[in-house]
Design a protein around this motif. Structure first.
Motif, PDB file in Angstrom:
ATOM      1  N   ARG A 187      19.549  -6.118  -1.538  1.00  0.00           N
ATOM      2  CA  ARG A 187      19.841  -6.784  -2.818  1.00  0.00           C
ATOM      3  C   ARG A 187      18.542  -7.152  -3.526  1.00  0.00           C
ATOM      4  O   ARG A 187      18.405  -6.982  -4.745  1.00  0.00           O
ATOM      5  N   ALA A 188      17.571  -7.665  -2.777  1.00  0.00           N
ATOM      6  CA  ALA A 188      16.302  -8.054  -3.379  1.00  0.00           C
ATOM      7  C   ALA A 188      15.499  -6.839  -3.817  1.00  0.00           C
ATOM      8  O   ALA A 188      14.782  -6.889  -4.822  1.00  0.00           O
ATOM      9  N   THR A 189      15.615  -5.725  -3.094  1.00  0.00           N
ATOM     10  CA  THR A 189      14.854  -4.523  -3.421  1.00  0.00           C
ATOM     11  C   THR A 189      15.218  -3.982  -4.796  1.00  0.00           C
ATOM     12  O   THR A 189      14.379  -3.392  -5.488  1.00  0.00           O
ATOM     13  N   ALA A 190      16.456  -4.182  -5.224  1.00  0.00           N
ATOM     14  CA  ALA A 190      16.872  -3.706  -6.545  1.00  0.00           C
ATOM     15  C   ALA A 190      16.163  -4.461  -7.668  1.00  0.00           C
ATOM     16  O   ALA A 190      16.046  -3.947  -8.780  1.00  0.00           O
ATOM     17  N   ALA A 191      15.672  -5.682  -7.385  1.00  0.00           N
ATOM     18  CA  ALA A 191      15.062  -6.500  -8.426  1.00  0.00           C
ATOM     19  C   ALA A 191      13.558  -6.673  -8.254  1.00  0.00           C
ATOM     20  O   ALA A 191      12.852  -6.916  -9.239  1.00  0.00           O
ATOM     21  N   LEU A 192      13.055  -6.564  -7.023  1.00  0.00           N
ATOM     22  CA  LEU A 192      11.649  -6.805  -6.730  1.00  0.00           C
ATOM     23  C   LEU A 192      10.982  -5.545  -6.206  1.00  0.00           C
ATOM     24  O   LEU A 192      11.647  -4.601  -5.791  1.00  0.00           O
ATOM     25  N   THR A 193       9.659  -5.536  -6.209  1.00  0.00           N
ATOM     26  CA  THR A 193       8.924  -4.438  -5.603  1.00  0.00           C
ATOM     27  C   THR A 193       8.877  -4.630  -4.093  1.00  0.00           C
ATOM     28  O   THR A 193       9.081  -5.754  -3.590  1.00  0.00           O
ATOM     29  N   LEU A 235       0.818  -1.203   0.000  1.00  0.00           N
ATOM     30  CA  LEU A 235       0.000   0.000   0.000  1.00  0.00           C
ATOM     31  C   LEU A 235       0.860   1.264   0.000  1.00  0.00           C
ATOM     32  O   LEU A 235       0.578   2.228  -0.730  1.00  0.00           O
ATOM     33  N   LEU A 236       1.925   1.262   0.816  1.00  0.00           N
ATOM     34  CA  LEU A 236       2.837   2.405   0.823  1.00  0.00           C
ATOM     35  C   LEU A 236       3.552   2.540  -0.526  1.00  0.00           C
ATOM     36  O   LEU A 236       3.786   3.644  -1.010  1.00  0.00           O
ATOM     37  N   ALA A 281       1.889 -19.675  -0.920  1.00  0.00           N
ATOM     38  CA  ALA A 281       2.142 -18.272  -1.254  1.00  0.00           C
ATOM     39  C   ALA A 281       3.602 -18.051  -1.652  1.00  0.00           C
ATOM     40  O   ALA A 281       3.894 -17.347  -2.630  1.00  0.00           O
ATOM     41  N   ILE A 282       4.525 -18.668  -0.911  1.00  0.00           N
ATOM     42  CA  ILE A 282       5.944 -18.518  -1.244  1.00  0.00           C
ATOM     43  C   ILE A 282       6.251 -19.162  -2.600  1.00  0.00           C
ATOM     44  O   ILE A 282       7.022 -18.613  -3.402  1.00  0.00           O
ATOM     45  N   ALA A 283       5.638 -20.327  -2.861  1.00  0.00           N
ATOM     46  CA  ALA A 283       5.854 -20.991  -4.153  1.00  0.00           C
ATOM     47  C   ALA A 283       5.359 -20.124  -5.307  1.00  0.00           C
ATOM     48  O   ALA A 283       5.998 -20.048  -6.368  1.00  0.00           O
ATOM     49  N   LEU A 284       4.234 -19.439  -5.115  1.00  0.00           N
ATOM     50  CA  LEU A 284       3.715 -18.552  -6.152  1.00  0.00           C
ATOM     51  C   LEU A 284       4.646 -17.367  -6.372  1.00  0.00           C
ATOM     52  O   LEU A 284       4.845 -16.922  -7.514  1.00  0.00           O
ATOM     53  N   LEU A 285       5.224 -16.852  -5.294  1.00  0.00           N
ATOM     54  CA  LEU A 285       6.184 -15.760  -5.431  1.00  0.00           C
ATOM     55  C   LEU A 285       7.397 -16.211  -6.239  1.00  0.00           C
ATOM     56  O   LEU A 285       7.885 -15.498  -7.126  1.00  0.00           O
ATOM     57  N   LEU A 286       7.916 -17.397  -5.935  1.00  0.00           N
ATOM     58  CA  LEU A 286       9.077 -17.918  -6.650  1.00  0.00           C
ATOM     59  C   LEU A 286       8.741 -18.185  -8.121  1.00  0.00           C
ATOM     60  O   LEU A 286       9.553 -17.946  -9.018  1.00  0.00           O
ATOM     61  N   ARG A 287       7.538 -18.669  -8.376  1.00  0.00           N
ATOM     62  CA  ARG A 287       7.136 -18.995  -9.751  1.00  0.00           C
ATOM     63  C   ARG A 287       6.982 -17.735 -10.592  1.00  0.00           C
ATOM     64  O   ARG A 287       7.344 -17.721 -11.772  1.00  0.00           O
ATOM     65  N   ASN A 288       6.464 -16.683  -9.981  1.00  0.00           N
ATOM     66  CA  ASN A 288       6.238 -15.449 -10.726  1.00  0.00           C
ATOM     67  C   ASN A 288       7.535 -14.712 -11.009  1.00  0.00           C
ATOM     68  O   ASN A 288       7.562 -13.784 -11.818  1.00  0.00           O
ATOM     69  N   GLY A 289       8.594 -15.087 -10.280  1.00  0.00           N
ATOM     70  CA  GLY A 289       9.892 -14.481 -10.538  1.00  0.00           C
ATOM     71  C   GLY A 289       9.935 -13.025 -10.136  1.00  0.00           C
ATOM     72  O   GLY A 289       9.465 -12.653  -9.069  1.00  0.00           O
ATOM     73  N   ARG A 290      10.499 -12.193 -10.994  1.00  0.00           N
ATOM     74  CA  ARG A 290      10.689 -10.784 -10.696  1.00  0.00           C
ATOM     75  C   ARG A 290       9.605  -9.949 -11.371  1.00  0.00           C
ATOM     76  O   ARG A 290       9.645  -9.737 -12.582  1.00  0.00           O
ATOM     77  N   PRO A 291       8.619  -9.485 -10.606  1.00  0.00           N
ATOM     78  CA  PRO A 291       7.593  -8.652 -11.219  1.00  0.00           C
ATOM     79  C   PRO A 291       8.163  -7.314 -11.628  1.00  0.00           C
ATOM     80  O   PRO A 291       9.044  -6.775 -10.986  1.00  0.00           O
ATOM     81  N   GLN A 349       3.020  -1.536  -8.828  1.00  0.00           N
ATOM     82  CA  GLN A 349       2.041  -1.447  -9.895  1.00  0.00           C
ATOM     83  C   GLN A 349       0.702  -1.969  -9.413  1.00  0.00           C
ATOM     84  O   GLN A 349       0.635  -3.043  -8.815  1.00  0.00           O
ATOM     85  N   PRO A 350      -0.384  -1.216  -9.656  1.00  0.00           N
ATOM     86  CA  PRO A 350      -1.714  -1.730  -9.289  1.00  0.00           C
ATOM     87  C   PRO A 350      -2.002  -3.030 -10.040  1.00  0.00           C
ATOM     88  O   PRO A 350      -1.617  -3.203 -11.189  1.00  0.00           O
ATOM     89  N   GLY A 351      -2.667  -3.940  -9.390  1.00  0.00           N
ATOM     90  CA  GLY A 351      -3.005  -5.213 -10.009  1.00  0.00           C
ATOM     91  C   GLY A 351      -3.575  -6.157  -8.975  1.00  0.00           C
ATOM     92  O   GLY A 351      -3.668  -5.822  -7.791  1.00  0.00           O
TER      93      GLY A 351
END
Length: 291
Positions: free
Chosen positions: A229-235, A97-98, A276-286, A106-108
């Protein structure tokens, strides 16, 4: 981020083992230890010395960290480790939200759906824990203070992503972590001198000191370096969503300490969290917006 979740999950019971000492002063010392551990890595990176105009952003990021850890140290003696770990699952939704407000998300529907799934699993783990405690699950002053710390924690990756998108922060995760921890530690240390009986630190035991060193190096320096490190690639929402594994780690520690607590009541929440974690890993880098 999987390693990050394990380290954060281990930090909650570690904090609970410490004596009741001034939380702001402990946080400042913890950040100083973390900066000492990061120094050798950060000083070799390009952009180690920040321009003056970036210092207020680093200071604000540091205050976010200080707010979370200060609340964590104080709440450790007023709330259970699992209730704190469970409240921590509010961080991903808060970060999302922040992040929308700062235009780094990105909204979605996909990420909010994953966040809702993980939060449901974490709440299921909290319900399972409440069945084994007298009086059930309840919220008190310790939980309220820790929730405010969670809001601070959610703002940290949002500010980091925003600073990167603006081109104000360097590419090095070590540099970003070093300066945010360093300035936050100085500011929270000055506040501790004013509002806390810092003389009580003299009662710190050898065990407290060892735990503080562990928390500084592993639960501050390493975890926030991993997050940067993750913040540079993920939201921000995707980064903090891995926090849904934190109560799962606390659950595993509980089973080690009390094997008799194992039961089917823990299964639904565990399955939802792992899904939920598996879905995050599957979606990769949004993709993340850059403006």
């Amino acid at each position: 981020m999987l390693l990050w979740a394990v380290l954060v999950g281990l930090s909650f019971p570690a904090v609970g083992l410490m004596s009741e000492l001034p939380p702001l002063a402990l946080t400042s010392l913890r950040f100083a230890i973390a900066c000492a551990g990061l120094w050798w890595l950060a000083r070799r990176a390009p952009g180690f010395v920040p321009p003056w105009r970036v210092l207020p952003l680093y200071a604000l990021m540091g205050l976010c960290l200080a707010g979370f850890f200060g609340a964590m140290f104080w709440a450790a003696h007023h709330a259970t480790a699992l209730s704190m770990a469970t409240l921590y699952v509010s961080v991903p939704l808060l970060a999302f939200l922040l992040g929308l407000g700062f235009r780094v998300e990105q909204p979605g529907w996909r990420l909010p759906a994953i966040l809702a799934l993980g939060a449901s699993g974490a709440l299921g783990l909290a319900f399972a824990e409440s069945l084994g405690e007298a009086g059930g699950l309840h919220l008190g002053i310790g939980e309220a203070v820790f929730f405010l710390g969670c809001v601070s924690s959610a703002l940290y990756p949002v500010l980091s992503k925003w600073g990167l998108a603006k081109g104000w922060l360097p590419a090095s995760a070590a540099v970003r972590t070093f300066w945010s921890l360093g300035l936050g530690g100085v500011l929270i240390g000055l506040l501790a001198l004013v509002v806390e009986p810092t003389g009580r630190l003299a009662s710190m035991t050898g065990g407290d000191l060892l735990l503080l060193v562990y928390l500084g190096l592993f639960s501050s320096a390493l975890t926030f370096w991993l997050m940067q490190r993750a913040t540079a690639a993920l939201t921000p929402g995707a980064v903090t969503a891995y926090g849904y594994l934190v109560p799962f780690v606390s659950m595993l520690l509980l089973f080690i300490q009390a094997p008799g607590r194992i039961g089917w009541v823990w299964l639904p929440g565990s399955v939802l969290v792992l899904t939920a974690i598996a879905l995050l890993l599957r979606n990769g880098r949004p993709p993340a917006p850059t403006s």
